[in-house]
Design a protein around this motif. Sequence first.
Motif, PDB file in Angstrom:
ATOM      1  N   PRO A   1       0.791  -1.236   0.000  1.00  8.50           N
ATOM      2  CA  PRO A   1       0.000   0.000   0.000  1.00  8.50           C
ATOM      3  C   PRO A   1       0.820   1.281   0.000  1.00  8.50           C
ATOM      4  O   PRO A   1       0.418   2.267  -0.605  1.00  8.50           O
ATOM      5  CB  PRO A   1      -0.834  -0.111   1.280  1.00  8.50           C
ATOM      6  N   PHE A   2       1.984   1.295   0.654  1.00  8.71           N
ATOM      7  CA  PHE A   2       2.803   2.505   0.678  1.00  8.71           C
ATOM      8  C   PHE A   2       3.026   3.029  -0.729  1.00  8.71           C
ATOM      9  O   PHE A   2       2.999   4.230  -0.967  1.00  8.71           O
ATOM     10  CB  PHE A   2       4.152   2.243   1.356  1.00  8.71           C
ATOM     11  N   PHE A   3       3.283   2.133  -1.676  1.00 10.25           N
ATOM     12  CA  PHE A   3       3.542   2.540  -3.056  1.00 10.25           C
ATOM     13  C   PHE A   3       2.266   2.589  -3.895  1.00 10.25           C
ATOM     14  O   PHE A   3       2.078   3.502  -4.686  1.00 10.25           O
ATOM     15  CB  PHE A   3       4.541   1.587  -3.721  1.00 10.25           C
ATOM     16  N   THR A   4       1.401   1.599  -3.747  1.00 10.46           N
ATOM     17  CA  THR A   4       0.246   1.500  -4.648  1.00 10.46           C
ATOM     18  C   THR A   4      -0.777   2.601  -4.437  1.00 10.46           C
ATOM     19  O   THR A   4      -1.536   2.910  -5.350  1.00 10.46           O
ATOM     20  CB  THR A   4      -0.448   0.129  -4.522  1.00 10.46           C
ATOM     21  N   ARG A   5      -0.796   3.197  -3.267  1.00  7.73           N
ATOM     22  CA  ARG A   5      -1.754   4.274  -2.995  1.00  7.73           C
ATOM     23  C   ARG A   5      -1.243   5.643  -3.431  1.00  7.73           C
ATOM     24  O   ARG A   5      -1.945   6.631  -3.319  1.00  7.73           O
ATOM     25  CB  ARG A   5      -2.101   4.301  -1.509  1.00  7.73           C
ATOM     26  N   GLN A   6      -0.005   5.692  -3.916  1.00  9.60           N
ATOM     27  CA  GLN A   6       0.576   6.967  -4.315  1.00  9.60           C
ATOM     28  C   GLN A   6       0.205   7.326  -5.745  1.00  9.60           C
ATOM     29  O   GLN A   6       0.107   6.456  -6.607  1.00  9.60           O
ATOM     30  CB  GLN A   6       2.099   6.915  -4.222  1.00  9.60           C
ATOM     31  N   VAL A   7       0.017   8.598  -5.963  1.00 19.35           N
ATOM     32  CA  VAL A   7      -0.067   9.142  -7.316  1.00 19.35           C
ATOM     33  C   VAL A   7       1.198   9.977  -7.446  1.00 19.35           C
ATOM     34  O   VAL A   7       1.323  11.023  -6.822  1.00 19.35           O
ATOM     35  CB  VAL A   7      -1.325  10.014  -7.514  1.00 19.35           C
ATOM     36  N   ARG A   8       2.132   9.465  -8.190  1.00 22.77           N
ATOM     37  CA  ARG A   8       3.419  10.142  -8.293  1.00 22.77           C
ATOM     38  C   ARG A   8       3.303  11.343  -9.223  1.00 22.77           C
ATOM     39  O   ARG A   8       2.979  11.189 -10.401  1.00 22.77           O
ATOM     40  CB  ARG A   8       4.489   9.183  -8.775  1.00 22.77           C
ATOM     41  N   ILE A   9       3.564  12.489  -8.664  1.00 24.46           N
ATOM     42  CA  ILE A   9       3.565  13.723  -9.444  1.00 24.46           C
ATOM     43  C   ILE A   9       4.983  14.278  -9.443  1.00 24.46           C
ATOM     44  O   ILE A   9       5.656  14.269 -10.469  1.00 24.46           O
ATOM     45  CB  ILE A   9       2.541  14.733  -8.883  1.00 24.46           C
ATOM     46  N   ALA A  10       5.443  14.720  -8.297  1.00 28.10           N
ATOM     47  CA  ALA A  10       6.794  15.274  -8.204  1.00 28.10           C
ATOM     48  C   ALA A  10       7.857  14.214  -8.483  1.00 28.10           C
ATOM     49  O   ALA A  10       8.942  14.528  -8.956  1.00 28.10           O
ATOM     50  CB  ALA A  10       7.023  15.898  -6.829  1.00 28.10           C
ATOM     51  N   THR A  11       7.546  12.950  -8.217  1.00 29.78           N
ATOM     52  CA  THR A  11       8.536  11.879  -8.407  1.00 29.78           C
ATOM     53  C   THR A  11       8.243  11.008  -9.629  1.00 29.78           C
ATOM     54  O   THR A  11       8.777   9.918  -9.744  1.00 29.78           O
ATOM     55  CB  THR A  11       8.606  10.996  -7.144  1.00 29.78           C
ATOM     56  N   ARG A  12       7.434  11.500 -10.550  1.00 38.31           N
ATOM     57  CA  ARG A  12       7.062  10.690 -11.717  1.00 38.31           C
ATOM     58  C   ARG A  12       8.247  10.351 -12.616  1.00 38.31           C
ATOM     59  O   ARG A  12       8.205   9.398 -13.370  1.00 38.31           O
ATOM     60  CB  ARG A  12       5.958  11.368 -12.514  1.00 38.31           C
ATOM     61  N   ASN A  13       9.320  11.123 -12.546  1.00 38.37           N
ATOM     62  CA  ASN A  13      10.491  10.873 -13.386  1.00 38.37           C
ATOM     63  C   ASN A  13      11.564  10.054 -12.691  1.00 38.37           C
ATOM     64  O   ASN A  13      12.684   9.955 -13.175  1.00 38.37           O
ATOM     65  CB  ASN A  13      11.077  12.204 -13.874  1.00 38.37           C
ATOM     66  N   LEU A  14      11.205   9.435 -11.567  1.00 36.58           N
ATOM     67  CA  LEU A  14      12.139   8.599 -10.824  1.00 36.58           C
ATOM     68  C   LEU A  14      12.668   7.486 -11.734  1.00 36.58           C
ATOM     69  O   LEU A  14      11.897   6.711 -12.283  1.00 36.58           O
ATOM     70  CB  LEU A  14      11.430   7.984  -9.612  1.00 36.58           C
ATOM     71  N   GLY A  15      13.962   7.443 -11.922  1.00 35.35           N
ATOM     72  CA  GLY A  15      14.567   6.427 -12.772  1.00 35.35           C
ATOM     73  C   GLY A  15      14.586   6.786 -14.241  1.00 35.35           C
ATOM     74  O   GLY A  15      15.164   6.078 -15.056  1.00 35.35           O
ATOM     75  N   VAL A  16      13.941   7.901 -14.596  1.00 36.45           N
ATOM     76  CA  VAL A  16      13.878   8.330 -15.996  1.00 36.45           C
ATOM     77  C   VAL A  16      14.920   9.407 -16.257  1.00 36.45           C
ATOM     78  O   VAL A  16      15.570   9.408 -17.294  1.00 36.45           O
ATOM     79  CB  VAL A  16      12.464   8.850 -16.349  1.00 36.45           C
ATOM     80  N   ILE A  17      15.066  10.327 -15.299  1.00 35.29           N
ATOM     81  CA  ILE A  17      16.069  11.381 -15.449  1.00 35.29           C
ATOM     82  C   ILE A  17      17.083  11.271 -14.324  1.00 35.29           C
ATOM     83  O   ILE A  17      16.800  10.725 -13.259  1.00 35.29           O
ATOM     84  CB  ILE A  17      15.442  12.796 -15.453  1.00 35.29           C
ATOM     85  N   ASP A  18      18.259  11.790 -14.570  1.00 36.03           N
ATOM     86  CA  ASP A  18      19.310  11.842 -13.559  1.00 36.03           C
ATOM     87  C   ASP A  18      18.941  12.951 -12.579  1.00 36.03           C
ATOM     88  O   ASP A  18      18.837  14.118 -12.973  1.00 36.03           O
ATOM     89  CB  ASP A  18      20.641  12.149 -14.247  1.00 36.03           C
ATOM     90  N   PRO A  19      18.742  12.613 -11.295  1.00 44.76           N
ATOM     91  CA  PRO A  19      18.316  13.636 -10.339  1.00 44.76           C
ATOM     92  C   PRO A  19      19.354  14.731 -10.120  1.00 44.76           C
ATOM     93  O   PRO A  19      19.035  15.786  -9.591  1.00 44.76           O
ATOM     94  CB  PRO A  19      18.060  12.848  -9.048  1.00 44.76           C
ATOM     95  N   ALA A  20      20.579  14.518 -10.554  1.00 39.10           N
ATOM     96  CA  ALA A  20      21.625  15.520 -10.397  1.00 39.10           C
ATOM     97  C   ALA A  20      21.801  16.381 -11.650  1.00 39.10           C
ATOM     98  O   ALA A  20      22.670  17.235 -11.695  1.00 39.10           O
ATOM     99  CB  ALA A  20      22.946  14.843 -10.045  1.00 39.10           C
ATOM    100  N   SER A  21      20.970  16.155 -12.681  1.00 47.21           N
ATOM    101  CA  SER A  21      21.112  16.897 -13.938  1.00 47.21           C
ATOM    102  C   SER A  21      19.972  17.892 -14.120  1.00 47.21           C
ATOM    103  O   SER A  21      18.838  17.506 -14.412  1.00 47.21           O
ATOM    104  CB  SER A  21      21.135  15.929 -15.128  1.00 47.21           C
ATOM    105  N   ILE A  22      20.276  19.160 -13.988  1.00 48.58           N
ATOM    106  CA  ILE A  22      19.254  20.184 -14.184  1.00 48.58           C
ATOM    107  C   ILE A  22      18.791  20.214 -15.640  1.00 48.58           C
ATOM    108  O   ILE A  22      17.630  20.483 -15.927  1.00 48.58           O
ATOM    109  CB  ILE A  22      19.740  21.569 -13.700  1.00 48.58           C
ATOM    110  N   ASP A  23      19.698  19.910 -16.575  1.00 47.39           N
ATOM    111  CA  ASP A  23      19.327  19.908 -17.998  1.00 47.39           C
ATOM    112  C   ASP A  23      18.290  18.826 -18.299  1.00 47.39           C
ATOM    113  O   ASP A  23      17.340  19.066 -19.046  1.00 47.39           O
ATOM    114  CB  ASP A  23      20.566  19.719 -18.879  1.00 47.39           C
TER     115      ASP A  23
END
Length: 179
Positions: free
Chosen positions: A117-139
Amino acid sequence: MSGQVKAKSPKAHTIHICAGGGCISAGEISVKEALENEIKNHNVQDKVDIVETGCFGSCSLGPLMVIYPEGVFYQKLKPSDAKEIVEEHLLKGRVVQRLLYKGPSGEIKPRATEEIPFFTRQVRIATRNLGVIDPASIDEYIAKDGYFALRKALSMTPEMVIEEIKKSGLRGRGGAGFP
């Protein structure tokens, strides 16, 4: 992960390892280095990508990682776990049971991000790019429309910004309902 876009890789496995503050303080860097060393020792660098992500949000389970394409979620990792993960999971295709999430009644959840439930009940908005973009890259962030809301807010009066936030129903990430 439920509701997330997974990074595409031509390699056999992609490992998303949490590099959020909680996981870093719990030893993520040492785990990542040990994993890289084991991958190199077994000469499978051309078959495995390691992607550091932003925070998964489950800091008490860190350091943690998800291995794709299976989506297997490993938790509370130590550098000493790297050898077993590489030899068993990456080379032999066998899930390392002892590193999986265990629910309140002891049930094992290999795909925890899709099963608890911790994950399945979430609607990821701010973290939707988790694993898609490098969190250290502003570009990379800007390329995915990062700062779009800031650009909009800068063209508004302070009163308009406050009204927009009130209308949105936006709450704190912790779920405590703070305005």
